[in-house]
Scaffold this active site. Structure first.
Site, short mmCIF file in Angstrom:
data_model
loop_
_atom_site.label_atom_id
_atom_site.label_comp_id
_atom_site.label_asym_id
_atom_site.label_seq_id
_atom_site.Cartn_x
_atom_site.Cartn_y
_atom_site.Cartn_z
N LYS A 126 -27.11 18.24 36.57
CA LYS A 126 -27.62 19.69 36.60
C LYS A 126 -27.76 20.08 38.06
O LYS A 126 -27.97 19.40 39.00
CB LYS A 126 -29.32 19.43 36.26
CG LYS A 126 -29.18 19.28 34.72
CD LYS A 126 -30.84 18.90 34.18
CE LYS A 126 -30.76 18.52 32.79
NZ LYS A 126 -32.29 18.38 32.27
N ASP A 154 -39.16 10.56 42.38
CA ASP A 154 -39.86 10.76 41.17
C ASP A 154 -41.26 9.95 41.22
O ASP A 154 -42.36 10.29 40.92
CB ASP A 154 -39.39 10.33 39.96
CG ASP A 154 -38.88 11.51 38.94
OD1 ASP A 154 -38.57 12.45 39.95
OD2 ASP A 154 -38.50 11.24 37.67
N HIS A 207 -46.17 15.65 30.45
CA HIS A 207 -44.72 16.07 30.61
C HIS A 207 -43.96 15.45 29.42
O HIS A 207 -43.69 14.41 29.18
CB HIS A 207 -44.44 15.61 31.86
CG HIS A 207 -42.68 15.57 32.17
ND1 HIS A 207 -42.20 16.53 32.98
CD2 HIS A 207 -41.45 15.23 31.70
CE1 HIS A 207 -40.96 16.57 33.11
NE2 HIS A 207 -40.73 15.75 32.37
N GLY A 258 -39.53 20.23 28.20
CA GLY A 258 -38.94 20.73 26.89
C GLY A 258 -39.84 20.86 25.75
O GLY A 258 -40.17 21.89 25.23
N GLU A 301 -43.49 22.46 26.38
CA GLU A 301 -43.60 23.89 26.53
C GLU A 301 -43.10 24.86 25.28
O GLU A 301 -43.52 25.98 25.02
CB GLU A 301 -42.28 24.23 27.79
CG GLU A 301 -42.91 23.90 29.16
CD GLU A 301 -41.84 24.02 30.11
OE1 GLU A 301 -40.94 24.83 29.88
OE2 GLU A 301 -41.69 23.33 31.07
#
Length: 399
Positions: A16, A147, A207, A333, A336
């Site tokens: 990405k 992270d 998340h 993903g 949301e």
């Protein structure tokens, strides 16, 4: 000229990439190369109103980078003419010593390679992306953003595993936590959305993507998180098991004759929602629950039920840790976009001060929004994560 940062997120079979203006927060271009190493490789880039796609085979990550740069050129956004000041790299595991955004040099690349056993799915492709990008942009600063950084200062009671302490210290075994860039960004956005100081809030951040993690955040500082030494612990995920009795692993090794590598592959790639329901896309999972044949329907329902059960357990645990919770935030993903997951994760919690507004929860939106009822003591928000912007801003602070 406006300064820009190219952010790269290298996965095991994908790359990405996003071009951002860190000062304004604007995304100038956003793309992905998928299924690297497969005959069905594809690549796409959205730049303004233009979308460019390619479908030829991409054999490796170095080729993926070349493909990405070609897409920028084709879209009229040549990277040599857009004010590029840095390249930011998402790195999943920084180990015990790397917890600040760090300029990348040869020694750091070697260190990241040595950390591969802690994140075998994530660190090796990140290193491949770093090597390729440094070759393509040798004169630009490259910055690694970890992270694990946000959770570096977890309280000892949360970070420590109750195993032989000498072993823990010798092998740096602790809860590191992951998705930290997302948890930090989203928790800060929640405070901005509510127009209150971050230091005044107690939050649970969920998340929920293919990888999934939860965190309890008090006054802007995390006090616990669901992922551990590796990104396998905690919530049920797309292909990862999350929490599992360690005795299961010993049993599979000793009795089923599985090797360590086979067990690791099973836990990382053939577990979670896919392992139970045969599918990681929640849209397909819901379809199978509603209209699949009997076997598919039962498997999909079980996968969904186990996923929700684990999620509710963590929410309950973090409600207890925080004592009282001002905000619960869904992001990534699934978090949301899946109203059913949000509804089922919080159903029946009215006595705990958590009430959803059914209409708000069902209404799709790509912006931050409240989905809790007006009467709910705890505010429930959906906030889109933007790890790339957070990484870009970390880059300009370093350079």
């Amino acid at each position: 000229m406006t300064r820009t940062v190219l952010v790269l997120n290298s996965g095991s079979s994908s790359l990405k990439f996003q071009l951002l203006e860190p000062d304004s927060g604007a995304s100038l271009a956003d793309g992905i190369v998928e299924r690297i190493g497969e005959d069905s490789s594809s690549a796409s880039l959205v730049c303004g109103e233009r979308e460019v796609t390619h479908s030829e085979r991409v054999p490796d990550h170095e080729a993926a980078l070349r493909t990405a740069y070609g897409l920028f050129d084709e879209a009229g956004a040549e990277l040599g003419s857009v004010g590029l000041v840095a390249v930011g790299h998402r790195v999943v595991h920084g180990g015990p010593d790397l917890y600040q955004p760090t300029l990348i040099d040869d020694a750091l690349v070697d260190t990241l390679e040595s950390l591969a056993p802690l994140a075998p799915l994530h660190n090796p492709p990140a290193v491949l992306g770093i090597r390729g990008a440094r070759k393509a942009f040798p004169d630009l600063p490259h910055v690694a953003v970890f992270d694990t950084a946000y959770f570096h200062d977890l309280p000892a009671a949360a970070a420590t595993y109750a195993i032989d302490r000498d072993l823990s210290e010798q092998w740096h075994i602790r809860r590191y936590g992951f998705h930290g860039t997302s948890h930090q960004y989203v928790s800060e956005q929640a405070a901005l959305f509510l127009d209150v100081p971050l230091s005044s809030l107690s939050q649970i951040v969920l998340h929920l993507g293919n990888g999934a993690s939860a965190s309890a955040i008090l006054g802007g500082r995390p006090i616990d998180t669901s992922m551990g030494l590796t990104p396998m612990e905690g919530l049920v995920m797309g292909t990862r098991s999350g929490d599992v009795d360690p005795g299961v692993l010993v049993y599979l090794w000793r009795t089923a004759g599985m090797s360590v590598d086979e067990i690791e592959t099973m836990l990382n790639k053939r577990s979670g929602v896919r392992g139970l329901g045969g599918e990681i896309d929640f849209r397909v999972l819901h379809q199978r629950i509603e209209s699949g044949d009997e076997s598919d329907r039962e498997n999909a329902q079980l996968a969904y039920d186990v996923y929700i059960h684990r999620l509710r357990k963590y929410i309950g645990a973090y409600l207890a840790l925080l004592g009282s919770t001002d905000v619960i935030v869904f992001t990534a993903g699934v978090g949301e976009n899946d109203a059913a997951v949000r509804r089922d994760a919080l159903s029946g919690m009215g006595r705990l001060g958590i009430e959803l507004d059914e209409h708000l929860n069902e209404s799709p939106s790509h912006t931050a929004r409240r989905i809790s009822a007006e009467t709910s003591p705890t505010t429930v928000l959906v906030i889109p994560t933007n790890e790339e912007l957070a990484i870009a801003r970390a880059c300009v602070e370093v350079i």
